[in-house]
Design a protein around this motif. Structure first.
Motif, PDB file in Angstrom:
ATOM      1  N   THR A  83       0.864  -1.402  -0.208  1.00 16.71           N
ATOM      2  CA  THR A  83      -0.078   0.100  -0.017  1.00 16.71           C
ATOM      3  C   THR A  83       0.823   1.299  -0.081  1.00 16.71           C
ATOM      4  OG1 THR A  83      -0.110   0.031   2.595  1.00 16.71           O
ATOM      5  CG2 THR A  83      -1.920  -1.105   1.217  1.00 16.71           C
ATOM      6  N   PRO A  88      -6.184   6.272   0.906  1.00 17.89           N
ATOM      7  CA  PRO A  88      -6.711   5.727   1.976  1.00 17.89           C
ATOM      8  C   PRO A  88      -7.893   4.545   1.559  1.00 17.89           C
ATOM      9  CG  PRO A  88      -6.195   7.774   2.815  1.00 17.89           C
ATOM     10  CD  PRO A  88      -6.034   7.720   1.174  1.00 17.89           C
ATOM     11  N   PRO A  89      -8.785   5.245   0.585  1.00 17.96           N
ATOM     12  CA  PRO A  89      -9.934   4.450   0.328  1.00 17.96           C
ATOM     13  C   PRO A  89      -9.464   3.067  -0.361  1.00 17.96           C
ATOM     14  CG  PRO A  89     -10.444   6.474  -0.333  1.00 17.96           C
ATOM     15  CD  PRO A  89      -8.927   6.665   0.306  1.00 17.96           C
ATOM     16  N   SER A  90      -8.345   3.163  -1.356  1.00 17.75           N
ATOM     17  CA  SER A  90      -7.706   1.953  -1.833  1.00 17.75           C
ATOM     18  C   SER A  90      -7.020   1.056  -0.840  1.00 17.75           C
ATOM     19  CB  SER A  90      -6.991   2.235  -3.091  1.00 17.75           C
ATOM     20  OG  SER A  90      -7.516   3.149  -4.028  1.00 17.75           O
ATOM     21  N   ARG A  91      -6.328   1.755  -0.060  1.00 16.13           N
ATOM     22  CA  ARG A  91      -5.587   0.845   1.035  1.00 16.13           C
ATOM     23  C   ARG A  91      -6.610  -0.048   1.912  1.00 16.13           C
ATOM     24  NH1 ARG A  91      -2.719   4.400   5.239  1.00 16.13           N
ATOM     25  NH2 ARG A  91      -2.439   2.372   6.272  1.00 16.13           N
ATOM     26  N   ARG A  92      -8.008   0.631   1.981  1.00 20.32           N
ATOM     27  CA  ARG A  92      -9.034   0.023   2.962  1.00 20.32           C
ATOM     28  C   ARG A  92      -9.496  -1.198   2.062  1.00 20.32           C
ATOM     29  NH1 ARG A  92     -13.707   3.754   4.765  1.00 20.32           N
ATOM     30  NH2 ARG A  92     -11.793   4.455   6.047  1.00 20.32           N
ATOM     31  N   GLU A  93      -9.773  -1.006   0.543  1.00 19.76           N
ATOM     32  CA  GLU A  93     -10.411  -1.985  -0.148  1.00 19.76           C
ATOM     33  C   GLU A  93      -9.228  -3.129  -0.509  1.00 19.76           C
ATOM     34  OE1 GLU A  93     -10.969  -0.141  -3.727  1.00 19.76           O
ATOM     35  OE2 GLU A  93     -13.054   0.913  -3.085  1.00 19.76           O
ATOM     36  N   TRP A  95      -7.002  -4.311   1.867  1.00 16.17           N
ATOM     37  CA  TRP A  95      -7.201  -5.101   3.177  1.00 16.17           C
ATOM     38  C   TRP A  95      -8.546  -5.738   3.216  1.00 16.17           C
ATOM     39  CZ3 TRP A  95      -4.103  -6.612   6.652  1.00 16.17           C
ATOM     40  CH2 TRP A  95      -2.731  -6.330   6.599  1.00 16.17           C
ATOM     41  N   GLU A  96      -9.727  -5.157   2.912  1.00 23.12           N
ATOM     42  CA  GLU A  96     -10.890  -6.059   2.832  1.00 23.12           C
ATOM     43  C   GLU A  96     -10.671  -7.075   1.960  1.00 23.12           C
ATOM     44  OE1 GLU A  96     -13.626  -3.071   1.451  1.00 23.12           O
ATOM     45  OE2 GLU A  96     -14.052  -2.156   3.493  1.00 23.12           O
ATOM     46  N   ASP A 117      -1.232   1.236  11.600  1.00 28.05           N
ATOM     47  CA  ASP A 117      -2.611   0.739  11.593  1.00 28.05           C
ATOM     48  C   ASP A 117      -2.743  -0.376  10.750  1.00 28.05           C
ATOM     49  OD1 ASP A 117      -2.068   2.183   9.032  1.00 28.05           O
ATOM     50  OD2 ASP A 117      -3.938   2.287   8.544  1.00 28.05           O
ATOM     51  N   GLU A 118      -1.753  -0.866   9.720  1.00 25.36           N
ATOM     52  CA  GLU A 118      -2.089  -2.177   9.036  1.00 25.36           C
ATOM     53  C   GLU A 118      -1.051  -3.189   9.876  1.00 25.36           C
ATOM     54  OE1 GLU A 118      -1.640  -0.647   4.217  1.00 25.36           O
ATOM     55  OE2 GLU A 118       0.045  -1.639   5.151  1.00 25.36           O
ATOM     56  N   ARG A 121      -3.550  -4.815  12.297  1.00 22.85           N
ATOM     57  CA  ARG A 121      -4.259  -5.927  11.697  1.00 22.85           C
ATOM     58  C   ARG A 121      -3.907  -7.390  11.819  1.00 22.85           C
ATOM     59  NH1 ARG A 121      -8.369  -3.786   7.839  1.00 22.85           N
ATOM     60  NH2 ARG A 121      -8.340  -1.694   7.885  1.00 22.85           N
TER      61      ARG A 121
END
Length: 237
Positions: A83, A88-93, A95-96, A117-118, A121
Protein backbone atom coordinates in the motif's frame (compact mmCIF):
# COMPACT_ATOMS: atom_id res chain seq x y z
CA UNK A 1 4.29 -13.01 -4.51
CA UNK A 2 3.24 -9.40 -5.10
CA UNK A 3 6.31 -7.15 -5.31
CA UNK A 4 6.40 -3.56 -4.08
CA UNK A 5 7.14 -2.30 -7.58
CA UNK A 6 4.27 -2.63 -10.04
CA UNK A 7 4.68 -5.93 -11.88
CA UNK A 8 1.99 -5.26 -14.48
CA UNK A 9 2.41 -4.77 -18.21
CA UNK A 10 1.21 -1.18 -18.58
CA UNK A 11 0.73 -1.48 -22.36
CA UNK A 12 -1.88 -4.21 -21.77
CA UNK A 13 -5.46 -3.68 -20.62
CA UNK A 14 -6.80 -4.94 -17.30
CA UNK A 15 -8.38 -7.88 -19.12
CA UNK A 16 -5.17 -8.70 -21.00
CA UNK A 17 -3.17 -8.68 -17.76
CA UNK A 18 -5.67 -11.07 -16.21
CA UNK A 19 -5.45 -13.37 -19.26
CA UNK A 20 -1.65 -13.29 -19.14
CA UNK A 21 -1.49 -14.25 -15.46
CA UNK A 22 -4.13 -16.95 -15.99
CA UNK A 23 -1.93 -18.40 -18.77
CA UNK A 24 1.19 -18.24 -16.59
CA UNK A 25 -0.59 -19.93 -13.66
CA UNK A 26 -2.24 -22.62 -15.79
CA UNK A 27 -5.85 -21.68 -14.99
CA UNK A 28 -8.19 -23.69 -17.22
CA UNK A 29 -10.17 -21.54 -19.72
CA UNK A 30 -13.50 -22.89 -18.45
CA UNK A 31 -12.77 -21.55 -14.95
CA UNK A 32 -11.41 -18.14 -15.91
CA UNK A 33 -14.49 -15.98 -16.44
CA UNK A 34 -16.02 -16.94 -13.10
CA UNK A 35 -12.74 -16.21 -11.35
CA UNK A 36 -12.38 -12.89 -13.20
CA UNK A 37 -15.88 -11.78 -12.19
CA UNK A 38 -15.27 -12.69 -8.55
CA UNK A 39 -11.95 -10.84 -8.31
CA UNK A 40 -13.07 -7.79 -10.32
CA UNK A 41 -16.22 -7.43 -8.22
CA UNK A 42 -14.19 -7.83 -5.02
CA UNK A 43 -11.79 -5.05 -6.09
CA UNK A 44 -14.41 -2.79 -7.76
CA UNK A 45 -12.44 -3.08 -11.02
CA UNK A 46 -15.17 -4.55 -13.24
CA UNK A 47 -15.86 -1.26 -15.11
CA UNK A 48 -12.18 -0.95 -16.07
CA UNK A 49 -11.61 -4.24 -17.92
CA UNK A 50 -10.64 -2.51 -21.17
CA UNK A 51 -8.56 0.30 -19.65
CA UNK A 52 -4.79 0.16 -20.14
CA UNK A 53 -2.96 -0.69 -16.92
CA UNK A 54 -0.72 2.35 -17.52
CA UNK A 55 -3.82 4.59 -17.36
CA UNK A 56 -4.87 3.34 -13.91
CA UNK A 57 -4.25 5.29 -10.70
CA UNK A 58 -1.66 4.03 -8.23
CA UNK A 59 -4.29 2.42 -6.01
CA UNK A 60 -6.00 0.72 -8.94
CA UNK A 61 -2.66 -0.65 -10.17
CA UNK A 62 -2.04 -2.18 -6.76
CA UNK A 63 -5.50 -3.74 -6.72
CA UNK A 64 -4.96 -5.13 -10.22
CA UNK A 65 -1.57 -6.48 -9.17
CA UNK A 66 -3.20 -8.21 -6.20
CA UNK A 67 -6.02 -9.83 -8.16
CA UNK A 68 -3.56 -10.98 -10.85
CA UNK A 69 -1.57 -12.64 -8.06
CA UNK A 70 -4.80 -14.28 -6.86
CA UNK A 71 -5.93 -15.62 -10.27
CA UNK A 72 -5.00 -19.07 -8.98
CA UNK A 73 -5.85 -19.13 -5.23
CA UNK A 74 -2.56 -19.54 -3.31
CA UNK A 75 -2.04 -21.13 0.09
CA UNK A 76 0.56 -18.47 0.95
CA UNK A 77 0.44 -14.83 -0.22
CA UNK A 78 3.58 -12.65 0.05
CA UNK A 79 2.92 -8.89 -0.01
CA UNK A 80 5.90 -6.51 -0.06
CA UNK A 81 4.63 -3.11 1.15
CA UNK A 82 1.47 -3.39 -0.98
CA UNK A 83 0.00 0.00 0.00
CA UNK A 84 2.96 2.39 -0.40
CA UNK A 85 1.68 5.48 -2.21
CA UNK A 86 -1.90 4.19 -2.18
CA UNK A 87 -4.74 6.49 -1.12
CA UNK A 88 -6.80 5.63 2.03
CA UNK A 89 -9.91 4.27 0.21
CA UNK A 90 -7.79 1.92 -1.93
CA UNK A 91 -5.74 0.85 1.10
CA UNK A 92 -8.99 -0.08 2.86
CA UNK A 93 -10.20 -2.03 -0.18
CA UNK A 94 -6.90 -3.94 -0.43
CA UNK A 95 -7.19 -4.97 3.21
CA UNK A 96 -10.83 -5.97 2.76
CA UNK A 97 -9.78 -8.26 -0.09
CA UNK A 98 -7.03 -9.85 2.04
CA UNK A 99 -9.35 -10.25 5.05
CA UNK A 100 -12.04 -11.86 2.91
CA UNK A 101 -9.60 -14.32 1.36
CA UNK A 102 -7.95 -15.34 4.63
CA UNK A 103 -11.31 -15.81 6.32
CA UNK A 104 -12.83 -17.69 3.39
CA UNK A 105 -10.03 -20.02 2.32
CA UNK A 106 -7.61 -20.11 5.24
CA UNK A 107 -4.88 -18.58 3.07
CA UNK A 108 -1.81 -17.40 5.03
CA UNK A 109 -0.33 -13.93 4.41
CA UNK A 110 3.19 -12.64 5.05
CA UNK A 111 3.47 -8.89 4.49
CA UNK A 112 5.81 -5.99 5.10
CA UNK A 113 4.53 -2.51 5.93
CA UNK A 114 5.57 0.82 7.43
CA UNK A 115 2.01 1.66 8.52
CA UNK A 116 1.14 0.88 12.13
CA UNK A 117 -2.60 0.71 11.46
CA UNK A 118 -1.86 -2.11 9.02
CA UNK A 119 0.48 -3.83 11.48
CA UNK A 120 -2.35 -3.73 14.03
CA UNK A 121 -4.46 -5.91 11.70
CA UNK A 122 -1.91 -8.74 11.81
CA UNK A 123 -2.15 -11.76 14.10
CA UNK A 124 1.58 -11.52 14.79
CA UNK A 125 4.20 -8.93 13.94
CA UNK A 126 7.97 -8.57 13.92
CA UNK A 127 9.34 -5.06 14.51
CA UNK A 128 12.61 -4.53 12.61
CA UNK A 129 15.16 -1.73 12.80
CA UNK A 130 18.38 -1.76 10.73
CA UNK A 131 17.98 -5.50 10.26
CA UNK A 132 17.57 -6.20 14.00
CA UNK A 133 14.50 -7.59 15.74
CA UNK A 134 13.26 -5.12 18.37
CA UNK A 135 10.03 -6.92 19.27
CA UNK A 136 7.90 -9.87 18.25
CA UNK A 137 4.38 -10.85 19.18
CA UNK A 138 0.73 -9.98 18.71
CA UNK A 139 0.07 -6.24 18.23
CA UNK A 140 -1.88 -6.06 21.50
CA UNK A 141 1.09 -7.58 23.37
CA UNK A 142 3.53 -5.01 21.97
CA UNK A 143 1.01 -2.23 22.69
CA UNK A 144 1.10 -3.08 26.40
CA UNK A 145 4.63 -1.62 26.68
CA UNK A 146 3.26 1.93 26.68
CA UNK A 147 -0.47 1.61 26.09
CA UNK A 148 -0.53 2.05 22.30
CA UNK A 149 1.19 0.44 19.35
CA UNK A 150 2.56 3.75 18.04
CA UNK A 151 4.00 4.79 21.42
CA UNK A 152 5.51 1.32 21.91
CA UNK A 153 7.06 1.49 18.45
CA UNK A 154 8.66 4.89 19.17
CA UNK A 155 9.77 3.76 22.65
CA UNK A 156 11.61 0.76 21.18
CA UNK A 157 13.23 2.86 18.45
CA UNK A 158 14.44 5.49 20.95
CA UNK A 159 15.75 2.80 23.28
CA UNK A 160 17.68 1.26 20.39
CA UNK A 161 19.10 4.67 19.44
CA UNK A 162 20.26 5.42 23.00
CA UNK A 163 21.86 1.98 23.23
CA UNK A 164 23.81 2.54 20.01
CA UNK A 165 24.93 6.04 21.00
CA UNK A 166 25.80 5.04 24.55
CA UNK A 167 23.48 7.54 26.16
CA UNK A 168 20.50 9.80 25.72
CA UNK A 169 20.12 11.69 22.49
CA UNK A 170 20.34 15.49 22.65
CA UNK A 171 17.02 17.24 22.54
CA UNK A 172 16.01 18.51 19.13
CA UNK A 173 15.76 22.26 18.79
CA UNK A 174 12.34 23.48 17.78
CA UNK A 175 12.25 25.39 14.52
CA UNK A 176 9.91 28.35 14.57
CA UNK A 177 7.61 29.35 11.72
CA UNK A 178 7.09 32.75 10.26
CA UNK A 179 4.13 34.68 11.61
CA UNK A 180 1.27 34.16 9.15
CA UNK A 181 -1.51 35.73 11.21
CA UNK A 182 -1.93 38.57 8.72
CA UNK A 183 -1.47 37.10 5.24
CA UNK A 184 -2.59 40.34 3.62
CA UNK A 185 0.79 41.89 4.50
CA UNK A 186 2.86 38.80 3.65
CA UNK A 187 3.78 38.06 0.04
CA UNK A 188 3.26 34.44 -1.01
CA UNK A 189 6.33 32.53 -2.18
CA UNK A 190 4.17 30.35 -4.48
CA UNK A 191 1.15 31.70 -6.29
CA UNK A 192 -0.91 29.44 -8.55
CA UNK A 193 -3.72 30.86 -10.66
CA UNK A 194 -6.29 28.79 -12.55
CA UNK A 195 -4.01 25.97 -13.71
CA UNK A 196 -5.51 23.14 -15.77
CA UNK A 197 -4.08 20.11 -17.57
CA UNK A 198 -5.72 17.83 -20.10
CA UNK A 199 -4.46 14.55 -21.52
CA UNK A 200 -6.64 14.11 -24.59
CA UNK A 201 -10.21 14.23 -23.26
CA UNK A 202 -9.11 13.38 -19.71
CA UNK A 203 -8.95 16.34 -17.31
CA UNK A 204 -6.13 15.75 -14.82
CA UNK A 205 -6.19 19.22 -13.18
CA UNK A 206 -9.17 21.54 -13.48
CA UNK A 207 -8.86 25.27 -12.69
CA UNK A 208 -6.78 25.03 -9.50
CA UNK A 209 -5.62 28.14 -7.60
CA UNK A 210 -3.76 28.53 -4.30
CA UNK A 211 -1.01 30.47 -2.52
CA UNK A 212 1.76 29.24 -0.20
CA UNK A 213 3.15 31.69 2.35
CA UNK A 214 6.59 31.82 4.05
CA UNK A 215 6.93 29.25 6.85
CA UNK A 216 3.74 27.46 5.85
CA UNK A 217 3.30 23.72 5.28
CA UNK A 218 0.76 23.47 2.46
CA UNK A 219 -0.79 20.09 1.62
CA UNK A 220 -2.40 18.75 -1.54
CA UNK A 221 -4.73 16.00 -0.34
CA UNK A 222 -6.71 13.55 -2.43
CA UNK A 223 -6.97 9.94 -3.61
CA UNK A 224 -4.73 8.51 -6.33
CA UNK A 225 -5.54 10.19 -9.62
CA UNK A 226 -6.79 13.42 -7.99
CA UNK A 227 -4.12 15.51 -9.75
CA UNK A 228 -1.50 16.20 -7.06
CA UNK A 229 1.49 14.86 -9.02
CA UNK A 230 0.40 16.61 -12.22
CA UNK A 231 0.14 19.88 -10.26
CA UNK A 232 3.69 19.41 -8.92
CA UNK A 233 5.00 18.71 -12.43
CA UNK A 234 3.39 21.91 -13.76
CA UNK A 235 4.86 23.94 -10.87
CA UNK A 236 8.29 22.58 -11.78
CA UNK A 237 7.87 23.57 -15.40
Amino acid sequence: YMPQKCGLYEALTVQENLDLYADLKGVRPALREGRYRELLAMSAMEPFRQRLAGKLSGGMKQKLGLICTLISPPRLLLLDEPTVGVDPPSRRELWEIVARLTGKSGMSVLLSTSYLDEAARCDEMLLLFEGKTLARGAPEEISRLTGSLEDSFMHLLRAQGRQEQGGARPARRAVGKADKTDKVKVEPIIQVKNVSRLFGDFIAVNDVSFCVYPGEVFGLLGPNGAGQTTTFLMLCG
